[in-house]
Motif scaffolding. Sequence first.
Motif, PDB file in Angstrom:
ATOM      1  N   TYR A  94       1.034  -1.179  -0.054  1.00 48.59           N
ATOM      2  CA  TYR A  94      -0.051  -0.264   0.100  1.00 48.59           C
ATOM      3  C   TYR A  94       1.278   1.468  -0.293  1.00 48.59           C
ATOM      4  O   TYR A  94       0.822   2.482  -0.573  1.00 48.59           O
ATOM      5  CB  TYR A  94      -1.025  -0.226   1.291  1.00 48.59           C
TER       6      TYR A  94
ATOM      7  N   LEU B 286       8.421  -9.268  -4.140  1.00 47.52           N
ATOM      8  CA  LEU B 286       6.929  -9.493  -4.837  1.00 47.52           C
ATOM      9  C   LEU B 286       6.980  -8.771  -6.226  1.00 47.52           C
ATOM     10  O   LEU B 286       6.963  -7.993  -5.876  1.00 47.52           O
ATOM     11  CB  LEU B 286       5.745  -9.733  -3.957  1.00 47.52           C
TER      12      LEU B 286
ATOM     13  N   LEU C 115      -2.396 -16.094   5.980  1.00 45.71           N
ATOM     14  CA  LEU C 115      -3.488 -15.744   4.931  1.00 45.71           C
ATOM     15  C   LEU C 115      -3.252 -14.473   4.791  1.00 45.71           C
ATOM     16  O   LEU C 115      -4.174 -12.632   5.040  1.00 45.71           O
ATOM     17  CB  LEU C 115      -4.929 -15.122   5.447  1.00 45.71           C
TER      18      LEU C 115
ATOM     19  N   ASN D  80       7.210  -6.226  10.488  1.00 44.11           N
ATOM     20  CA  ASN D  80       8.176  -6.622   9.380  1.00 44.11           C
ATOM     21  C   ASN D  80       9.209  -6.802  10.519  1.00 44.11           C
ATOM     22  O   ASN D  80       9.866  -5.588  10.615  1.00 44.11           O
ATOM     23  CB  ASN D  80       8.503  -5.897   7.755  1.00 44.11           C
TER      24      ASN D  80
ATOM     25  N   ALA E 159      -2.777   3.583   6.169  1.00 41.89           N
ATOM     26  CA  ALA E 159      -1.306   3.384   5.253  1.00 41.89           C
ATOM     27  C   ALA E 159      -1.291   4.229   4.080  1.00 41.89           C
ATOM     28  O   ALA E 159      -0.814   4.895   3.647  1.00 41.89           O
ATOM     29  CB  ALA E 159      -1.056   1.598   4.639  1.00 41.89           C
TER      30      ALA E 159
END
Length: 460
Positions: free
Chosen positions: A19, A45, A135, A281, A344
């Motif tokens: 985001y 990614l 998820l 993170n 965010a």
Amino acid sequence: MAHIKLSEKPRILIVGGGYVGLTVAQQLQKKVKAAGGVVTLVDPLPYMTYQPFLPEVVGGHIEPRHAVVPHRKHLRQTEIINGKVTSVDHEAKTAVVGLDEGESIEVPYQDIVMAAGATTRTFPIEGLAENGIGLKTIEEAASLRNHILERLEAASTMTDEAAKSRALSFAVVGGGFAGIECIAEMEDIIRAAVDANPRLAQSDVRIVLVEAMGRIMPEVSEDQAEGVVEHLRGRGIEVLLNTSLGSAVDGELTLISMQDKSEVDKFAADTLVWTAGVAANAVARSSSFPVDERGRITSSATLQIINEDGDVIEGAWAAGDIAAVPDLTGAGPGGFCVPNAQHASRQAKVLAKNLFSTRYGSGEIAEYKHESLGAVAGLGLYKGVGNPMGLKLAGPLAWLAHRGYHGMAIPTVERTARVAGGWVGELIFGRDITGLRDLENPRGAFVEAAGGGKKKEASS
Ligand SMILES: Cc1cc2nc3c(=O)[nH]c(=O)nc-3n(C[C@H](O)[C@H](O)[C@H](O)COP(=O)(O)OP(=O)(O)OC[C@H]3O[C@@H](n4cnc5c(N)ncnc54)[C@H](O)[C@@H]3O)c2cc1C
């Protein structure tokens, strides 16, 4: 250290393309290029994942590819590196990036934006790592859906009752928004797939939600949360409050009462989804920036990283789930913004403006302040709950509000159109209960064919 071709212009390095990272890059790429600099985005990614759509991917309403926003297509003026930032040395103004092939490069920068979000937070529960799935990524959502449909199909031909019961038992741990949306979508797709399979009965299926607190969904009011519990129970989902997962060794789930630690239940399940929390993170800790007791990088309301004394660290910015950003409305727990997309995406816009102004403009900067717009959750087709703009909604209206909001909120018009196209297709043709097989072993058929060929040759 390896070397790859990189721009030599003064760099704004964005760590993470979710985001915050995607939005900051979108807002800055052209302006910074025109000012003589370069925006570089590093992410393992090649896309931003629109996480609020993950439950709908599980339910099959949205194609996995449509719930992600590809960096290369939408960030054409940004230097993109597919890799994982492993450390940041802000004194030397360099970050180390681990590349896919195992090598590392050093990337120099002038300004850095820490935007690596959060990861699933687990506890040391025996068997959880081996048997559970989270998820948080598109791969998890797609794999969970295929796994559920595969287990149902497999169960329909099983002769061993214990194995069948295990295949037809589905557990989700965590009663926050993600867990509730996930289990509701799972129930919907499971019921539809069972209806389509004459060898299975709805009564064969067990769907269990485990939540350690006495209530679910802290984002909505208590009576709404109680309403959701009733709703889920009405759909045959066992909602176990004040209960935790004690062990998951070999898929044997032991559920424990939070009150007296006694065993509440024990059953085997082939599907165990873990959505019980997120943590900042870990790259936050491997940077040279200060972090709070929850591992979040300490930011000011201007989205600048601050040290223990509250002084701004020059050229360093952070926002989103990785950052502890003060909530100037006073509503956030502990005085900080809750980790959600609403904050965010809005923080990212303020950060981009402030950063540009500080580096290339007047130096004028603004503080981030945002009154929550409430929340809406989808609970499967035509079902939902929420309190958008303070309005208490449930049922189809809430579901429409959920789709309307997120359909527009996913970055880029192109993605909105692809998602909406899928929804229209579903309205016309009905729910798609196709599960793709063998995605974890896609070469299986070829290997079998090739091995067969060899045998034939040998025997001829
Ligand atoms: C299932 C689910 C449903 C949700 N539903 C809602 C909702 O309905 N409403 C809402 O407001 N919020 C929702 N959220 C929360 C919301 O998605 C997050 O708050 C939001 O994504 C945070 O944005 P971010 O940019 O901080 O992090 P992210 O969007 O998570 O982006 C972080 C990026 O950093 C990358 N990265 C990670 N490590 C590194 C590294 N070492 N180096 C470089 N890059 C790295 C990741 O690959 C990722 O692309 C949901 C979350 C989940 C999981």
